[in-house]
Write an enzyme that holds these catalytic residues in place. Structure first.
Site, PDB file in Angstrom:
ATOM      1  N   LYS A  45       0.837  -1.206   0.000  1.00 27.92           N
ATOM      2  CA  LYS A  45       0.000   0.000   0.000  1.00 27.92           C
ATOM      3  C   LYS A  45       0.869   1.252   0.000  1.00 27.92           C
ATOM      4  O   LYS A  45       0.634   2.176  -0.775  1.00 27.92           O
ATOM      5  CB  LYS A  45      -0.936   0.000   1.216  1.00 27.92           C
TER       6      LYS A  45
ATOM      7  N   GLN B 221      -4.443  -0.879   9.648  1.00 27.36           N
ATOM      8  CA  GLN B 221      -4.483  -2.238   9.108  1.00 27.36           C
ATOM      9  C   GLN B 221      -5.095  -3.197  10.128  1.00 27.36           C
ATOM     10  O   GLN B 221      -4.731  -3.190  11.311  1.00 27.36           O
ATOM     11  CB  GLN B 221      -3.058  -2.679   8.719  1.00 27.36           C
TER      12      GLN B 221
ATOM     13  N   ASP C 171     -10.777   3.602   4.368  1.00 30.43           N
ATOM     14  CA  ASP C 171     -11.212   2.197   4.343  1.00 30.43           C
ATOM     15  C   ASP C 171     -12.733   2.093   4.215  1.00 30.43           C
ATOM     16  O   ASP C 171     -13.262   1.017   3.913  1.00 30.43           O
ATOM     17  CB  ASP C 171     -10.789   1.494   5.642  1.00 30.43           C
TER      18      ASP C 171
HETATM   19  N1  GUN Z   1      -7.241  -6.249   6.548  1.00 30.37           N
HETATM   20  C1  GUN Z   1      -7.701  -7.008   5.522  1.00 30.37           C
HETATM   21  N2  GUN Z   1      -8.282  -6.232   4.585  1.00 30.37           N
HETATM   22  C2  GUN Z   1      -8.190  -4.964   5.027  1.00 30.37           C
HETATM   23  C3  GUN Z   1      -8.591  -3.716   4.482  1.00 30.37           C
HETATM   24  O1  GUN Z   1      -9.181  -3.610   3.409  1.00 30.37           O
HETATM   25  N3  GUN Z   1      -8.309  -2.635   5.241  1.00 30.37           N
HETATM   26  C4  GUN Z   1      -7.662  -2.715   6.432  1.00 30.37           C
HETATM   27  N4  GUN Z   1      -7.449  -1.597   7.102  1.00 30.37           N
HETATM   28  N5  GUN Z   1      -7.267  -3.855   6.955  1.00 30.37           N
HETATM   29  C5  GUN Z   1      -7.536  -4.974   6.244  1.00 30.37           C
END
Ligand code: GUN
Length: 294
Positions: A54, A98, A121
């Protein structure tokens, strides 16, 4: 029949290039460089890989990534303090924490502490509610990526039978909501659904988000259907190595479906591209600029 393979990697690369162009234009016209804080607590190996990918994509798009790595022992209050500081920082347009978080931290409490305007998100209850009410707001990245991929096959999803397998807050529920916004007829199936194969066979668009390796078999697929596989499952491979498979038995399904996403190289790259899109949209909204049309 052999399905068209939906090349998520190429489609995501296109979207990322468009976003980078828009970021450059915003910088030239308004001196705006969108910034996103990426918060990782602990040392979950998969999360570390996701976060690295990311932050790299953010930099590639010409945006600013603010990495915040905290130890696994971090307390809830300490994380909430960091969120409050990021909420107050005008150079931070997006905040991503995350998941999963260590057990001593209540993820829902943390999500609710994020400024909804910076919730790239799309997990904040206000954004979830806005979306469910048909209002503008930030929507979760993976579901948005699924819809964009499905729309490379179908110009319109209106009237199509869509079946979502899985009802998580991260994928199943929001993707069902997005499909509804696209005027699809939506069924959400889950672990208690009776005769899941028969339910799947109704789907013109099948979205698999269960997290069970290759659970969806070829004979569960309606001939010609579009299959979007959200699963990322690590399984034992050859010579003691592991490999990644989706929730769909790919070779079997590809023999029946009209179009299908591969794993890897399908939904995964779109999640990251949609995070960039959400960050760009959030930055524009915070500065009172029109949302970019991409
Ligand atoms: N963990 C698994 N998928 C995601 C996501 O799309 N966003 C975040 N913040 N954590 C995750």
């Amino acid at each position: 029949m052999t399905a068209h393979i939906i090349d998520g990697k190429a489609i995501a690369a296109d979207l990322r290039a468009n976003i980078a162009g828009e970021v450059a234009r915003l910088n030239a016209a308004h001196g705006l460089v969108p910034g996103i804080a990426v918060v990782l607590v602990g040392d979950n190996a998969a999360s570390e890989v996701y976060v690295r990918n990311k932050t790299r994509a953010v930099a590639d798009a010409g945006m600013r990534a603010i990495d915040r790595k905290l130890p696994a022992s971090t307390g809830e209050a300490e994380l909430l303090e960091l969120i409050a500081a990021l909420n107050a920082d005008p150079s931070v347009n997006g905040i991503l924490v995350q998941l999963p978080l260590p057990p001593q931290i209540d993820a829902q409490k943390v999500i609710a502490a994020i400024d909804p305007a910076k919730d790239v998100d799309g997990f904040h209850p206000l954004n979830v509610g806005r979306h469910a009410s048909g209002l503008n707001g930030l929507v979760p990245c993976t579901p948005l990526g699924c819809i964009l991929l499905a729309k490379t096959v179908h110009a319109s999803l209106a009237g199509l039978e869509a079946v979502v397998i899985g009802r998580s807050n991260i994928v199943g529920k929001p993707v069902a909501q997005l499909l509804l916004s696209e005027n699809a007829t939506v069924t959400v199936a889950h672990s208690k659904t009776r005769d899941l194969p028969a339910v799947c066979r109704r789907a013109d668009v099948l979205i698999a988000a269960i997290g069970r390796p290759e659970m969806i078999r070829g004979d569960w697929i309606k001939p010609g259907a579009t299959v979007i596989d959200v699963g990322i499952n690590r399984v034992a491979g050859e010579a003691g190595k592991s490999r990644i498979v989706g929730d769909v038995a790919f070779a079997e399904a590809a023999a029946v479906a009209g179009a299908i996403t591969p794993v890897p190289g399908g939904v995964g790259p779109m999640t990251i591209a949609c995070l960039l899109l959400n960050t760009l949209r959030a930055a524009c909204a915070q500065k009172g600029l029109a949302a970019p049309i991409l």
